[in-house]
Design a protein around this motif. Structure first.
Motif, PDB file in Angstrom:
ATOM      1  N   LEU A 138      39.433  54.954  45.795  1.00  0.00           N
ATOM      2  CA  LEU A 138      40.688  54.207  45.831  1.00  0.00           C
ATOM      3  C   LEU A 138      41.870  55.114  45.509  1.00  0.00           C
ATOM      4  N   ALA A 139      41.676  56.056  44.571  1.00  0.00           N
ATOM      5  CA  ALA A 139      42.763  56.966  44.189  1.00  0.00           C
ATOM      6  C   ALA A 139      43.101  57.943  45.302  1.00  0.00           C
ATOM      7  N   ALA A 140      42.106  58.237  46.174  1.00  0.00           N
ATOM      8  CA  ALA A 140      42.389  59.148  47.290  1.00  0.00           C
ATOM      9  C   ALA A 140      43.346  58.501  48.285  1.00  0.00           C
ATOM     10  N   VAL A 141      43.283  57.169  48.427  1.00  0.00           N
ATOM     11  CA  VAL A 141      44.159  56.458  49.364  1.00  0.00           C
ATOM     12  C   VAL A 141      45.486  56.107  48.711  1.00  0.00           C
ATOM     13  N   LEU A 142      45.446  55.668  47.446  1.00  0.00           N
ATOM     14  CA  LEU A 142      46.660  55.280  46.718  1.00  0.00           C
ATOM     15  C   LEU A 142      46.738  56.127  45.450  1.00  0.00           C
ATOM     16  N   PRO A 143      47.183  57.366  45.571  1.00  0.00           N
ATOM     17  CA  PRO A 143      47.201  58.246  44.400  1.00  0.00           C
ATOM     18  C   PRO A 143      48.188  57.799  43.319  1.00  0.00           C
ATOM     19  N   GLU A 144      49.195  57.032  43.691  1.00  0.00           N
ATOM     20  CA  GLU A 144      50.193  56.606  42.704  1.00  0.00           C
ATOM     21  C   GLU A 144      49.753  55.372  41.897  1.00  0.00           C
ATOM     22  N   VAL A 145      48.625  54.789  42.272  1.00  0.00           N
ATOM     23  CA  VAL A 145      48.168  53.544  41.632  1.00  0.00           C
ATOM     24  C   VAL A 145      47.196  53.873  40.511  1.00  0.00           C
ATOM     25  N   ILE A 146      47.313  53.134  39.410  1.00  0.00           N
ATOM     26  CA  ILE A 146      46.381  53.249  38.281  1.00  0.00           C
ATOM     27  C   ILE A 146      45.339  52.141  38.407  1.00  0.00           C
ATOM     28  N   ALA A 147      44.092  52.517  38.456  1.00  0.00           N
ATOM     29  CA  ALA A 147      43.001  51.542  38.558  1.00  0.00           C
ATOM     30  C   ALA A 147      42.472  51.201  37.160  1.00  0.00           C
ATOM     31  N   ARG A 148      42.289  49.915  36.900  1.00  0.00           N
ATOM     32  CA  ARG A 148      41.769  49.449  35.610  1.00  0.00           C
ATOM     33  C   ARG A 148      40.677  48.395  35.855  1.00  0.00           C
ATOM     34  N   PRO A 149      39.755  48.264  34.924  1.00  0.00           N
ATOM     35  CA  PRO A 149      38.812  47.138  35.014  1.00  0.00           C
ATOM     36  C   PRO A 149      39.494  45.851  34.568  1.00  0.00           C
ATOM     37  N   LEU A 150      38.937  44.722  34.946  1.00  0.00           N
ATOM     38  CA  LEU A 150      39.487  43.440  34.486  1.00  0.00           C
ATOM     39  C   LEU A 150      39.425  43.375  32.957  1.00  0.00           C
ATOM     40  N   PRO A 151      40.483  42.900  32.341  1.00  0.00           N
ATOM     41  CA  PRO A 151      40.489  42.852  30.867  1.00  0.00           C
ATOM     42  C   PRO A 151      39.467  41.845  30.339  1.00  0.00           C
ATOM     43  N   THR A 152      39.072  42.059  29.095  1.00  0.00           N
ATOM     44  CA  THR A 152      38.179  41.126  28.411  1.00  0.00           C
ATOM     45  C   THR A 152      39.009  40.010  27.773  1.00  0.00           C
ATOM     46  N   VAL A 153      38.642  38.759  28.027  1.00  0.00           N
ATOM     47  CA  VAL A 153      39.362  37.599  27.502  1.00  0.00           C
ATOM     48  C   VAL A 153      38.414  36.843  26.588  1.00  0.00           C
ATOM     49  N   THR A 154      38.773  36.770  25.296  1.00  0.00           N
ATOM     50  CA  THR A 154      37.950  36.071  24.287  1.00  0.00           C
ATOM     51  C   THR A 154      36.478  36.464  24.404  1.00  0.00           C
ATOM     52  N   ASP A 155      36.237  37.767  24.433  1.00  0.00           N
ATOM     53  CA  ASP A 155      34.885  38.333  24.491  1.00  0.00           C
ATOM     54  C   ASP A 155      34.174  38.057  25.808  1.00  0.00           C
ATOM     55  N   ILE A 156      34.885  37.561  26.816  1.00  0.00           N
ATOM     56  CA  ILE A 156      34.298  37.347  28.142  1.00  0.00           C
ATOM     57  C   ILE A 156      34.664  38.552  29.006  1.00  0.00           C
ATOM     58  N   VAL A 157      33.653  39.247  29.514  1.00  0.00           N
ATOM     59  CA  VAL A 157      33.912  40.442  30.325  1.00  0.00           C
ATOM     60  C   VAL A 157      34.338  40.043  31.722  1.00  0.00           C
ATOM     61  N   GLY A 158      34.886  41.024  32.451  1.00  0.00           N
ATOM     62  CA  GLY A 158      35.490  40.775  33.751  1.00  0.00           C
ATOM     63  C   GLY A 158      34.645  40.021  34.752  1.00  0.00           C
ATOM     64  N   PRO A 159      33.371  40.400  35.006  1.00  0.00           N
ATOM     65  CA  PRO A 159      32.598  39.715  36.043  1.00  0.00           C
ATOM     66  C   PRO A 159      32.433  38.223  35.809  1.00  0.00           C
ATOM     67  N   PHE A 160      32.604  37.762  34.567  1.00  0.00           N
ATOM     68  CA  PHE A 160      32.384  36.345  34.260  1.00  0.00           C
ATOM     69  C   PHE A 160      33.689  35.578  34.049  1.00  0.00           C
ATOM     70  N   LEU A 161      34.816  36.221  34.290  1.00  0.00           N
ATOM     71  CA  LEU A 161      36.087  35.535  34.081  1.00  0.00           C
ATOM     72  C   LEU A 161      36.296  34.362  35.029  1.00  0.00           C
ATOM     73  N   PRO A 162      35.911  34.430  36.344  1.00  0.00           N
ATOM     74  CA  PRO A 162      36.066  33.231  37.183  1.00  0.00           C
ATOM     75  C   PRO A 162      35.285  32.020  36.647  1.00  0.00           C
ATOM     76  N   ALA A 163      34.066  32.262  36.170  1.00  0.00           N
ATOM     77  CA  ALA A 163      33.292  31.149  35.600  1.00  0.00           C
ATOM     78  C   ALA A 163      33.968  30.612  34.345  1.00  0.00           C
TER      79      ALA A 163
END
Length: 300
Positions: free
Chosen positions: A90-115
């Motif tokens: 992703l950085a090779a295509v958009l070098p100016e963009v900072i990539a981050r993982p989804l934040p943790t909300v109340t001890d819920i990690v990113g993959p489970f945030l929609p649930a």
């Protein structure tokens, strides 16, 4: 199943508690869902609301190229699931963009945030216009909700009626039980009550007898008291009484002195003449014929 809503909507609801960063400002961000063979989902979120959602069928660099070509590439992109190799791609295509993982909300990690965001909506009335529910199904769901509410109200009313009826029945049972117990106690206590009545009657009779004994005159006591108070030369020829009232007749050399002497004694009360005195000569002496009345109250 009550409601079907898009995953981005549930994710946006969960991320309202996290601060998403977007190119020099706050309150929003772009999330890339890397489905690999199923394509890449692009979701733009601003102030807790989904402003744009689309899917690019291709690799992650294809989605990055779409953001670059549309001029909507933010300063920060959130990638899920997180993969270092794909981040470098992703950085090779958009070098100016900072990539981050989804934040943790109340001890819920990113993959489970929609649930987690979908769970936050439980118990509320969803806006069907923002869900995947067809209008016909939404109408049926609303009808079912109203029916369930009516049934709940009816059940609550029936429970209240049943509670009042149960309370009335319980009071009736308790009253009948108390009446039966009282009747049984009265039957068992009847002999004792009869004996108590007899004892009370005997006590009243004994009290009456004692009162009568106290009020009954004692002629011998009165005669003894008179013999102590009569002066020398005084004689009695008659004595009568009624209760504590006494009358005496007799002779005395001086009837007035006799009245004064009896009146000075504490047991003789209200000493008085009943009639006028008369004089009579007996031998060489003169006597006065008297008739006196008084009340006798023996000293305690």
């Amino acid at each position: 199943m009550e409601v079907i809503e898009p995953g981005p909507v549930a994710l946006a609801r969960a991320l309202t508690q996290a601060q998403l960063k977007r190119g020099g400002g706050g309150g929003g961000g772009v999330v890339l869902f890397d489905g690999q063979r199923d394509g890449v989902g692009i979701v733009e979120i601003r102030e807790g609301r989904v402003t744009r959602a689309r899917r690019v069928f291709g690799a992650l660099e294809d989605a990055a190229a779409v953001l670059r070509d549309n001029g909507s590439a933010p300063g920060t992109i959130y990638l899920t699931p997180w993969n270092e190799d794909r981040v470098r791609m992703l950085a090779a295509v958009l070098p100016e963009v900072i990539a981050r993982p989804l934040p943790t909300v109340t001890d819920i990690v990113g993959p489970f945030l929609p649930a987690y965001g979908a769970a936050l909506a439980i118990g509320g009335r969803p806006n069907f216009a923002r869900t995947l529910v067809p209008p016909e199904l939404g109408g049926r769901i609303r009808v079912r909700w109203r029916r369930e509410l009516g049934l709940a109200v009816a059940a609550a009313a029936a429970a209240v009626v049943f509670a009042f009826a149960s309370a009335d029945a319980w009071r009736a049972r308790v009253t009948r039980g108390l009446e039966a117990s009282l009747q049984s106690l009265q039957q068992r206590a009847a002999p004792a009550l009869a004996l108590q009545n007899q004892l009370q009657t005997l006590a009243r009779e004994a009290q009456a007898i004692q009162q009568s004994e106290r009020e009954r005159p004692d002629p011998l006591g009165v005669l003894l008291a008179l013999s102590k108070q009569l002066p020398a030369g005084a004689y009695l020829r008659g004595i009568r009484w009624s209760g504590s009232d006494w009358q005496i007749d007799g002779y005395a050399p001086n009837a007035s002195r006799l009245v004064a002497q009896l009146g000075a004694a504490p047991e003789f009360k209200e000493v008085r003449f009943r009639s006028a005195t008369t004089r009579a000569a007996v031998g060489d002496r003169t006597y006065e014929n008297f008739s006196l009345a008084f009340r006798y109250a023996p000293a305690p």
